[in-house]
Write a protein that holds these residues in place. Structure first.
Motif, PDB file in Angstrom:
ATOM      1  N   ALA A  71      19.533  38.641  13.305  1.00 44.86           N
ATOM      2  CA  ALA A  71      18.648  39.806  13.262  1.00 44.86           C
ATOM      3  C   ALA A  71      17.207  39.337  13.172  1.00 44.86           C
ATOM      4  O   ALA A  71      16.894  38.393  12.427  1.00 44.86           O
ATOM      5  N   PRO A  72      16.293  39.961  13.905  1.00 46.08           N
ATOM      6  CA  PRO A  72      14.875  39.602  13.772  1.00 46.08           C
ATOM      7  C   PRO A  72      14.375  39.960  12.378  1.00 46.08           C
ATOM      8  O   PRO A  72      14.993  40.756  11.665  1.00 46.08           O
ATOM      9  N   ALA A  73      13.253  39.369  12.006  1.00 50.68           N
ATOM     10  CA  ALA A  73      12.713  39.609  10.664  1.00 50.68           C
ATOM     11  C   ALA A  73      12.311  41.064  10.467  1.00 50.68           C
ATOM     12  O   ALA A  73      12.342  41.580   9.347  1.00 50.68           O
ATOM     13  N   THR A  74      11.928  41.751  11.544  1.00 55.74           N
ATOM     14  CA  THR A  74      11.644  43.187  11.522  1.00 55.74           C
ATOM     15  C   THR A  74      12.202  43.787  12.804  1.00 55.74           C
ATOM     16  O   THR A  74      12.597  43.066  13.724  1.00 55.74           O
ATOM     17  N   ALA A  75      12.193  45.103  12.872  1.00 54.66           N
ATOM     18  CA  ALA A  75      12.718  45.780  14.067  1.00 54.66           C
ATOM     19  C   ALA A  75      11.927  45.429  15.316  1.00 54.66           C
ATOM     20  O   ALA A  75      12.444  45.530  16.437  1.00 54.66           O
ATOM     21  N   GLU A  76      10.674  45.002  15.151  1.00 51.29           N
ATOM     22  CA  GLU A  76       9.837  44.642  16.295  1.00 51.29           C
ATOM     23  C   GLU A  76       9.701  43.132  16.438  1.00 51.29           C
ATOM     24  O   GLU A  76       8.825  42.651  17.156  1.00 51.29           O
ATOM     25  N   GLY A  77      10.581  42.393  15.789  1.00 49.09           N
ATOM     26  CA  GLY A  77      10.474  40.945  15.796  1.00 49.09           C
ATOM     27  C   GLY A  77      11.286  40.275  16.890  1.00 49.09           C
ATOM     28  O   GLY A  77      11.659  40.897  17.884  1.00 49.09           O
ATOM     29  N   TRP A  78      11.602  38.995  16.676  1.00 53.48           N
ATOM     30  CA  TRP A  78      12.271  38.205  17.694  1.00 53.48           C
ATOM     31  C   TRP A  78      13.256  37.234  17.053  1.00 53.48           C
ATOM     32  O   TRP A  78      13.193  36.944  15.853  1.00 53.48           O
ATOM     33  N   THR A  79      14.187  36.737  17.869  1.00 49.77           N
ATOM     34  CA  THR A  79      15.126  35.707  17.438  1.00 49.77           C
ATOM     35  C   THR A  79      15.157  34.615  18.501  1.00 49.77           C
ATOM     36  O   THR A  79      14.852  34.868  19.674  1.00 49.77           O
ATOM     37  N   ALA A  80      15.537  33.411  18.092  1.00 51.33           N
ATOM     38  CA  ALA A  80      15.566  32.315  19.060  1.00 51.33           C
ATOM     39  C   ALA A  80      16.621  31.294  18.662  1.00 51.33           C
ATOM     40  O   ALA A  80      16.851  31.032  17.483  1.00 51.33           O
ATOM     41  N   TRP A  81      17.235  30.711  19.676  1.00 58.09           N
ATOM     42  CA  TRP A  81      18.153  29.585  19.497  1.00 58.09           C
ATOM     43  C   TRP A  81      17.746  28.517  20.495  1.00 58.09           C
ATOM     44  O   TRP A  81      17.398  28.826  21.632  1.00 58.09           O
ATOM     45  N   ALA A  82      17.771  27.261  20.053  1.00 58.89           N
ATOM     46  CA  ALA A  82      17.257  26.190  20.905  1.00 58.89           C
ATOM     47  C   ALA A  82      18.071  24.918  20.743  1.00 58.89           C
ATOM     48  O   ALA A  82      18.726  24.697  19.725  1.00 58.89           O
ATOM     49  N   ILE A  83      17.984  24.091  21.761  1.00 60.61           N
ATOM     50  CA  ILE A  83      18.491  22.723  21.728  1.00 60.61           C
ATOM     51  C   ILE A  83      17.282  21.796  21.819  1.00 60.61           C
ATOM     52  O   ILE A  83      16.399  21.997  22.648  1.00 60.61           O
ATOM     53  N   ASN A  84      17.248  20.794  20.943  1.00 66.52           N
ATOM     54  CA  ASN A  84      16.173  19.816  20.996  1.00 66.52           C
ATOM     55  C   ASN A  84      16.750  18.491  21.493  1.00 66.52           C
ATOM     56  O   ASN A  84      17.448  17.799  20.754  1.00 66.52           O
ATOM     57  N   PRO A  85      16.466  18.117  22.724  1.00 67.71           N
ATOM     58  CA  PRO A  85      17.043  16.884  23.287  1.00 67.71           C
ATOM     59  C   PRO A  85      16.344  15.611  22.831  1.00 67.71           C
ATOM     60  O   PRO A  85      16.827  14.504  23.103  1.00 67.71           O
ATOM     61  N   THR A  86      15.206  15.741  22.121  1.00 72.00           N
ATOM     62  CA  THR A  86      14.434  14.559  21.749  1.00 72.00           C
ATOM     63  C   THR A  86      14.246  14.395  20.246  1.00 72.00           C
ATOM     64  O   THR A  86      13.785  13.344  19.800  1.00 72.00           O
ATOM     65  N   GLY A  87      14.571  15.398  19.455  1.00 71.87           N
ATOM     66  CA  GLY A  87      14.359  15.313  18.008  1.00 71.87           C
ATOM     67  C   GLY A  87      15.235  16.283  17.265  1.00 71.87           C
ATOM     68  O   GLY A  87      16.142  16.907  17.832  1.00 71.87           O
ATOM     69  N   THR A  88      14.951  16.443  15.962  1.00 73.09           N
ATOM     70  CA  THR A  88      15.793  17.304  15.129  1.00 73.09           C
ATOM     71  C   THR A  88      15.084  18.572  14.673  1.00 73.09           C
ATOM     72  O   THR A  88      15.698  19.423  14.047  1.00 73.09           O
ATOM     73  N   GLY A  89      13.802  18.723  14.970  1.00 68.09           N
ATOM     74  CA  GLY A  89      13.051  19.887  14.527  1.00 68.09           C
ATOM     75  C   GLY A  89      12.640  20.795  15.661  1.00 68.09           C
ATOM     76  O   GLY A  89      13.247  20.802  16.740  1.00 68.09           O
ATOM     77  N   MET A  90      11.559  21.541  15.427  1.00 71.07           N
ATOM     78  CA  MET A  90      11.116  22.526  16.401  1.00 71.07           C
ATOM     79  C   MET A  90      10.383  21.880  17.575  1.00 71.07           C
ATOM     80  O   MET A  90      10.533  22.297  18.725  1.00 71.07           O
TER      81      MET A  90
END
Length: 236
Positions: A71-90
């Motif tokens: 669930a997004p943080a608010t009704a007008e927010g966003w969500t994301a899922w990612a793969i990091n091929p070079t590291g462990t963070g964002m």
């Protein structure tokens, strides 16, 4: 030792339950996806942000199909899922991000090249197909996708996130709370062989790893077992 009164016992029980990890209350195996035609071999209760991931890994063509639920943080927010091929963070993450723009729900691709640069792109570091997003229960967004992974890979670095606002179809910065900063983990695709299982589990149906629903049940069992011992020592 005197027995604990019933009201005190109830209060103690409530306090103990409140201390248990939120991940223990999740149960991805009972979660209903809005697209009933989409089925997955595995699911995991992610350790932060009340998010889950349903996935199937196909070793034959090195592809991964997923459904990320949060669930997004608010009704007008966003969500994301990612793969990091070079590291462990964002930084370096290749993200699939769901947000609303002019009242409609979209999923877009983003290259997170730095903490200050979140760039929308048509092409990520890996091929992506069957990409779509739907509204789930309790205000959650469900991102579906299939993606190509490197041949022979056994695990991936995954990152997930939620935000409160999006402006003109572009996500704004998320909170920097511990649960946001800790939203990263390894995704084990293939279980390594053990002495009891010399050939390992099939790549398309790996056993639950740490953080999976099976792992959550084990943590809950241990917590409840410890609780039973504590209650027994107080009451008796």
């Amino acid at each position: 030792m005197a027995s604990m009164s019933f009201p005190s016992l109830i209060l103690f029980l409530s306090f103990w339950v409140s201390l248990m990890s939120p991940a223990c209350s999740l149960n991805c195996t009972s979660e209903k996806l809005p697209d009933s035609k989409k089925t997955f071999v595995n699911c995991t209760d992610l350790p932060t942000l009340n998010a889950t991931l349903h996935y199937t890994y196909n070793a034959t063509n090195s592809s991964l199909s997923v459904a990320f639920v949060a669930a997004p943080a608010t009704a007008e927010g966003w969500t994301a899922w990612a793969i990091n091929p070079t590291g462990t963070g964002m930084v370096g993450a290749q993200a699939l991000l769901a947000l609303k723009s002019k009242g409609s729900l979209f999923v877009k691709k983003y290259n997170i090249s730095s903490y200050a640069s979140i760039v929308e792109t048509d092409k990520l570091a890996f091929d992506v197909w069957d990409l779509k997003v739907e509204s789930g229960t309790s205000g959650k967004y469900v991102i579906y996708a299939s993606l190509k992974v490197q041949d022979g890979v056994e695990k991936l670095n995954q990152v997930w996130q939620v935000g409160a606002n999006a402006t003109n179809g572009h996500p704004e910065k998320h909170e920097m709370a511990p649960q946001n900063l800790g939203s990263k983990a390894e995704l084990q695709l293939v279980e390594k062989a053990t002495a009891a299982s010399p050939t390992g589990s099939p790549a398309s149906a790996p056993a639950p790893t740490a953080g999976t629903n099976g792992g959550s049940r084990r943590v809950a069992d241990l917590s409840l077992g410890g609780f039973a011992l504590i209650v027994a020592s107080i009451v008796f």
